[in-house]
Design a protein around this motif. Structure first.
Motif, PDB file in Angstrom:
ATOM      1  N   LYS A   5     -33.178   1.384 -20.875  1.00  0.00           N
ATOM      2  CA  LYS A   5     -34.430   1.569 -19.857  1.00  0.00           C
ATOM      3  C   LYS A   5     -34.507   0.679 -18.869  1.00  0.00           C
ATOM      4  CE  LYS A   5     -39.207   3.099 -20.524  1.00  0.00           C
ATOM      5  NZ  LYS A   5     -40.162   3.320 -21.496  1.00  0.00           N
ATOM      6  N   GLU A   6     -34.342  -0.539 -18.999  1.00  0.00           N
ATOM      7  CA  GLU A   6     -34.559  -1.579 -18.344  1.00  0.00           C
ATOM      8  C   GLU A   6     -33.581  -1.840 -17.224  1.00  0.00           C
ATOM      9  OE1 GLU A   6     -35.582  -4.928 -20.690  1.00  0.00           O
ATOM     10  OE2 GLU A   6     -37.416  -3.779 -21.496  1.00  0.00           O
ATOM     11  N   GLU A  58     -33.976  11.134 -19.802  1.00  0.00           N
ATOM     12  CA  GLU A  58     -34.464   9.658 -19.821  1.00  0.00           C
ATOM     13  C   GLU A  58     -34.004   8.915 -21.078  1.00  0.00           C
ATOM     14  OE1 GLU A  58     -36.024   8.021 -17.484  1.00  0.00           O
ATOM     15  OE2 GLU A  58     -35.841   9.828 -16.254  1.00  0.00           O
ATOM     16  N   PRO A  59     -33.826   7.573 -21.030  1.00  0.00           N
ATOM     17  CA  PRO A  59     -33.435   6.755 -22.247  1.00  0.00           C
ATOM     18  C   PRO A  59     -34.523   6.838 -23.358  1.00  0.00           C
ATOM     19  CG  PRO A  59     -33.048   5.404 -20.211  1.00  0.00           C
ATOM     20  CD  PRO A  59     -33.583   6.828 -19.611  1.00  0.00           C
ATOM     21  N   SER A  60     -35.666   7.093 -22.811  1.00  0.00           N
ATOM     22  CA  SER A  60     -36.608   7.137 -24.082  1.00  0.00           C
ATOM     23  C   SER A  60     -36.689   8.481 -24.877  1.00  0.00           C
ATOM     24  CB  SER A  60     -38.174   7.282 -23.461  1.00  0.00           C
ATOM     25  OG  SER A  60     -38.293   8.139 -22.458  1.00  0.00           O
ATOM     26  N   TYR A  61     -36.116   9.648 -24.212  1.00  0.00           N
ATOM     27  CA  TYR A  61     -35.658  10.796 -25.062  1.00  0.00           C
ATOM     28  C   TYR A  61     -34.756  10.610 -25.921  1.00  0.00           C
ATOM     29  CZ  TYR A  61     -34.586  15.648 -25.916  1.00  0.00           C
ATOM     30  OH  TYR A  61     -34.419  16.964 -26.720  1.00  0.00           O
ATOM     31  N   MET A  86     -33.810   7.797 -27.194  1.00  0.00           N
ATOM     32  CA  MET A  86     -34.314   6.524 -28.225  1.00  0.00           C
ATOM     33  C   MET A  86     -35.000   7.465 -29.295  1.00  0.00           C
ATOM     34  SD  MET A  86     -36.579   3.223 -27.389  1.00  0.00           S
ATOM     35  CE  MET A  86     -36.979   2.135 -28.702  1.00  0.00           C
ATOM     36  N   ASN A 133     -31.039  -0.665 -14.291  1.00  0.00           N
ATOM     37  CA  ASN A 133     -30.902   0.563 -13.266  1.00  0.00           C
ATOM     38  C   ASN A 133     -29.682   1.056 -13.080  1.00  0.00           C
ATOM     39  OD1 ASN A 133     -30.105  -1.582 -11.904  1.00  0.00           O
ATOM     40  ND2 ASN A 133     -31.821  -1.399 -10.223  1.00  0.00           N
ATOM     41  N   TRP A 158     -31.983   0.574 -26.639  1.00  0.00           N
ATOM     42  CA  TRP A 158     -32.337   1.573 -25.695  1.00  0.00           C
ATOM     43  C   TRP A 158     -33.431   1.037 -24.818  1.00  0.00           C
ATOM     44  CZ3 TRP A 158     -30.145   5.598 -24.127  1.00  0.00           C
ATOM     45  CH2 TRP A 158     -29.035   6.029 -24.902  1.00  0.00           C
ATOM     46  N   ARG A 159     -34.093  -0.226 -25.312  1.00  0.00           N
ATOM     47  CA  ARG A 159     -34.728  -1.022 -24.245  1.00  0.00           C
ATOM     48  C   ARG A 159     -33.992  -1.627 -23.427  1.00  0.00           C
ATOM     49  NH1 ARG A 159     -37.939  -2.614 -28.947  1.00  0.00           N
ATOM     50  NH2 ARG A 159     -36.515  -4.467 -29.135  1.00  0.00           N
TER      51      ARG A 159
END
Length: 288
Positions: free
Chosen positions: A144-145, A109-112, A114, A147, A140-141
């Motif tokens: 995440k946004e 996941e991008p959050s990981y 980040m 697709n 990274w935002r």
């Protein structure tokens, strides 16, 4: 995936995006535009490019078919659906096996990234001597946004040692960045990561190719040599830079070319002078 999704991604990163008849464009540098999707080969007419120069932009760069104007060049692509270890050299196969022995490769996941990837990113940029064009959180935002963007990583235990970001557009995965920690390079995380991702991407019948950039204006680099060792091939293209009419005489001047080359040689750590040297050499060689 429609190119408009990629355009949205670049806009989230803070770029200005322009659409013309043959392509999309984003301001890769201030007032200098690059055509995308990057794998798309185009041959825009002067009328199509004319509006860029009405806005006092410095120039545009794009890739065209082998028979079009511009400098003979190449894109690094992989299209072989049989992609596997047996297509690689014995030396590269050994590095991939050693990487897979040490690393676990998975989509993340991008959050990981980040949360855990900043040190990997910073270490890589120091090693390859380039500056980061984006604030970390902004990048990274945007990932995440969007697709159309996906991320994979190579982990040793719980330590992220390398990651890769790619965008899916027009049935092609375009690899945008690969980052890795210097202290773990002896474990070959880049080899394990790229091999695993390539095999996964090309196993999908809806994917026609994986694109990993065009020839740099600075010439063949060790990075390109690594890509070639991992199964990418040089696909013939023509690279072209169309400059604003006021800029072309200055950059074509032999004295300016020599002066920029001298400054780049004396300041090898300067990304600005390296890139300007590559640009002037490109223009002098007939690429504009």
């Amino acid at each position: 995936m429609n190119p408009s999704a990629m355009a949205d991604f670049f806009e989230r990163l803070g770029h200005r995006v322009v659409r013309t008849k043959s392509s999309y464009w984003y301001d890769v540098r201030r007032r200098f535009y690059l055509g995308f999707p990057h794998h798309r080969l185009i041959d825009p007419s002067p009328d199509e490019l004319y509006p860029f120069f009405l806005r006092l932009n410095g120039g545009v760069r794009y890739s065209g078919p082998p028979e079009s104007p511009g400098r003979q060049s190449y894109a690094l692509v992989c299209r072989d659906r049989r992609y596997d270890l047996d297509l690689l050299s014995s030396n590269t196969r050994s590095k991939v096996r050693r990487g897979l022995k040490h690393c676990t490769v998975e989509q993340l996941e991008p959050s990981y990234i980040m949360a855990h990837g900043k040190s990997v990113h910073d270490d890589t940029l120091r090693r390859i001597r380039i500056h980061d064009p984006y604030p970390w959180e902004t990048y990274w935002r945007a990932v995440k946004e969007s697709n159309c963007v996906a991320v994979w990583g190579a982990l040793i235990g719980k330590t992220l040692t390398a990651y890769l970001v790619a965008v899916l557009v027009e049935g092609c995965w375009e690899i945008l960045v690969v980052r890795s920690l210097s202290e773990f390079l002896r474990c070959y995380p880049n080899n394990a990561l790229l091999f695993t991702v390539l095999r996964q991407m090309l196993s999908n019948p809806q994917i026609g190719q994986v694109f990993f950039g065009a020839e740099s204006l600075e010439g063949l680099s060790s990075i390109d040599e690594f890509k070639l060792s991992m199964g990418f091939v040089k696909s013939p293209i023509r690279q072209r830079i169309v400059l604003h009419p006021f800029l072309r005489p200055a950059l074509c001047n032999p004295l300016a070319v020599r002066a920029v080359g001298g400054l780049a040689h004396r300041q090898p750590q300067s990304e600005f002078w390296r890139k300007l040297d590559g640009l002037t050499a490109f223009v002098a060689s007939g690429g504009a």
